[in-house]
Write a protein that holds these residues in place. Structure first.
Motif, PDB file in Angstrom:
ATOM      1  N   GLY A 117       3.249   6.788   0.225  1.00 58.07           N
ATOM      2  CA  GLY A 117       2.007   7.882  -0.065  1.00 58.07           C
ATOM      3  C   GLY A 117       0.479   6.693  -0.193  1.00 58.07           C
TER       4      GLY A 117
ATOM      5  N   GLY B 173       0.015  12.966   4.653  1.00 61.59           N
ATOM      6  CA  GLY B 173      -1.431  11.983   3.779  1.00 61.59           C
ATOM      7  C   GLY B 173      -2.671  12.451   3.746  1.00 61.59           C
TER       8      GLY B 173
ATOM      9  N   THR C 239      -1.851  10.997  -2.452  1.00 63.26           N
ATOM     10  CA  THR C 239      -1.624  12.061  -1.003  1.00 63.26           C
ATOM     11  C   THR C 239      -1.010  12.843  -1.555  1.00 63.26           C
TER      12      THR C 239
ATOM     13  N   GLY D 282       2.781  12.025  -1.629  1.00 70.61           N
ATOM     14  CA  GLY D 282       3.515  11.485  -2.791  1.00 70.61           C
ATOM     15  C   GLY D 282       3.845  12.359  -4.017  1.00 70.61           C
TER      16      GLY D 282
END
Length: 503
Positions: A95, A136, A164, A167
């Motif tokens: 991420g 993202g 993000t 992530g």
């Protein structure tokens, strides 16, 4: 600790495995094919371009990838995966690179698939409080975008201005408001993902209820080992009618911890309860995040209440009573939004401010029962003092999620060895107190070889089987999260009979 120990194995030391050495240079034909998929600008393969991708927020044990790909669509991700499979090259999803456990570190001979260009909010269903986003999308930007609808996205990691949502899904991230709103897994309804064989699939639905195994729940927190998430459907929360933020100033961290216990016993459930210790206060006040906190304080306790206006007066009184019973110097209630944000600036800016203390920061993430907080904090302090290390504490006191931050210089081999040893002792102490090794940062490579502190071999076996179901050839972020006796087997699809290998 395998990822960082000078004595134990490291990711790079563990490979190549047997007769399956991983490539150290990207095959030219593969790079050419990847450039055709994402375009020259979004295929990074030059030495200088790769330097910035050697690690995530865990700066220990960096590893340089063969290449970094920045796809813009799900189809591009699928084509990258298929190209890597045909070239027998491993791949690691990434991420924003703010993770703290090395989950997005490149593994030997792998490429990184970095999802920052997939940053669109695809849909906001105001009526049903749902949003569909690409991986993202920056965490804080989702809440900003939906504020006009009276909604917000609850998981709020300290890095939310940069991290993000993709992530966050990988690590099952939490944040200060986990105490009331839970972690990422409590807010994900459905996923689109590219499986390790390059096929695209969808899991879950907008109701959040599906027959059969909870595959969405299995993916959230799997640290990118089961595939690459390319679309996320999340539930949203209504912005509370009222928010009150209080700041308690204490002489020492222990009474602040005891005050947290008193609040919980009172029946009040704050949205957040965070503690910042003296060393962190001093670092924050000397930085751009300065919030006007008294540097003479031993600790501050930030308590945030949210809900109906009619409840606020009584809950504030309960917080005051709990803090005063533990001898707090003073307790302030934010007078307006500006002051509320100032209180939070001390907490949210803490990690950035600690950059003033040393070049490197090792952030632990263990969780202990709340009643054990005073005892464990004393133990953590004793461990770091004994190893002559600089320690700062800032943590989610409400849910017992500690973040002992050890400030050090990794160029000093002796200091690095003491950091590693202290880290092991801290994790051991926390598990012996009935805790676990991670609350929200994930296992990655950092805590992978400490899984035995909380899991028996028969507990780990279902994890292996789940991974094999999604990734039978061990090509997607191999060597992360699960202890590594079987890592060589995972990395080498030719090897079998691993059932006989002891963990």
């Amino acid at each position: 600790m395998s990822a960082v120990s000078s004595a134990g194995p490291s990711v790079s030391e563990e490979t190549p495995c047997g007769d399956d050495p991983r490539p150290t240079i990207a095959p030219a034909a593969l790079i050419e094919r990847l450039r055709r998929i994402v375009g020259d600008e979004h295929c990074l393969a030059r030495e200088g371009e790769l330097f910035a991708y050697e690690c995530d927020g865990l700066t220990l044990d960096p590893a340089r990838p063969l290449a970094v790909l920045l796809p813009a669509t799900t189809e591009e991700v699928a084509r990258i995966v298929r190209a890597c499979r045909e070239a027998d090259v491993h791949f690691v999803p990434r991420g924003a690179g703010t993770g703290l456990s090395g989950g997005a570190h490149a593994t030997p001979g792998s490429v990184l698939i970095e999802c920052s260009r997939m940053n669109r909010i695809l849909e906001v269903d105001e009526a049903n409080r749902i949003a569909v986003v690409q991986p993202g999308v920056v965490n804080a930007e989702l809440s900003t975008a939906i504020k006009q609808f009276g909604l917000f996205y609850a998981p709020d990691p300290s890095s939310q201005q940069a991290c993000t949502i993709g992530g966050n899904v990988a690590e099952n991230s939490g944040g200060p408001h986990t105490l009331k709103y839970g972690t990422t897994t409590n807010h994900v309804l459905a996923l689109e993902m590219v499986l390790p064989d390059g096929t695209i699939t969808r899991l879950g639905n907008r109701t959040g209820e599906s027959p059969g195994p909870d595959l969405v729940g299995a993916i959230v927190g799997s640290e990118g080992t089961l595939g690459i998430v390319t679309e996320i459907t999340v539930n949203l929360s209504p912005i509370p009618e009222a928010i009150e933020t209080l700041l308690g100033i204490f002489d020492d961290i222990v009474p602040a911890c005891r005050a947290v216990g008193r609040v919980i016993r009172s029946g009040v459930v704050p949205a957040a309860m965070e503690i910042v210790d003296k060393r962190t206060i001093e670092a924050v006040e000397a930085s751009v995040y300065a919030a006007g906190l008294p540097t003479s304080a031993g600790a501050v306790l930030i308590v945030e209440l949210d809900g109906s206006k009619v409840c606020m007066e009584g809950e504030i009184a309960a917080i005051r009573e709990a803090c005063e019973a533990e001898g707090c110097q003073t307790i302030q209630v934010a007078r307006d939004e500006e002051e509320r944000l100032r209180f939070w600036r001390a907490r949210k800016g803490a990690f950035g401010a600690m950059g003033r203390l040393a070049p490197d920061l090792y952030v632990h993430d263990a969780v202990v029962p709340r009643v054990k907080l005073p005892e464990i904090l004393a133990k953590v302090g004793e461990i770091c003092d004994r190893h002559r290390l600089k320690l700062a504490n800032v943590f989610h006191a409400g849910d017992g999620n500690l973040h002992p931050n050890i400030c050090f210089d990794r160029r000093d081999a002796d200091e690095l060895a003491r950091v590693i040893q202290a880290g092991e002792e801290i994790l051991t102490a926390c598990t012996e107190a009935g805790g676990v090794i991670t609350g929200e940062h994930g296992v990655g490579v950092e805590k992978r070889d400490y899984m035995h502190l909380v899991f028996e071999p028969h507990d780990l076996e279902p994890m292996y089987r789940l991974r094999e179901t999604f990734d039978p050839d061990g090509v997607c972020n191999p060597g992360k999260q699960i202890p590594t006796t079987r890592f060589c087997v995972e990395s080498n699809p030719k090897a079998r009979g691993y059932e006989e290998v002891p963990i």
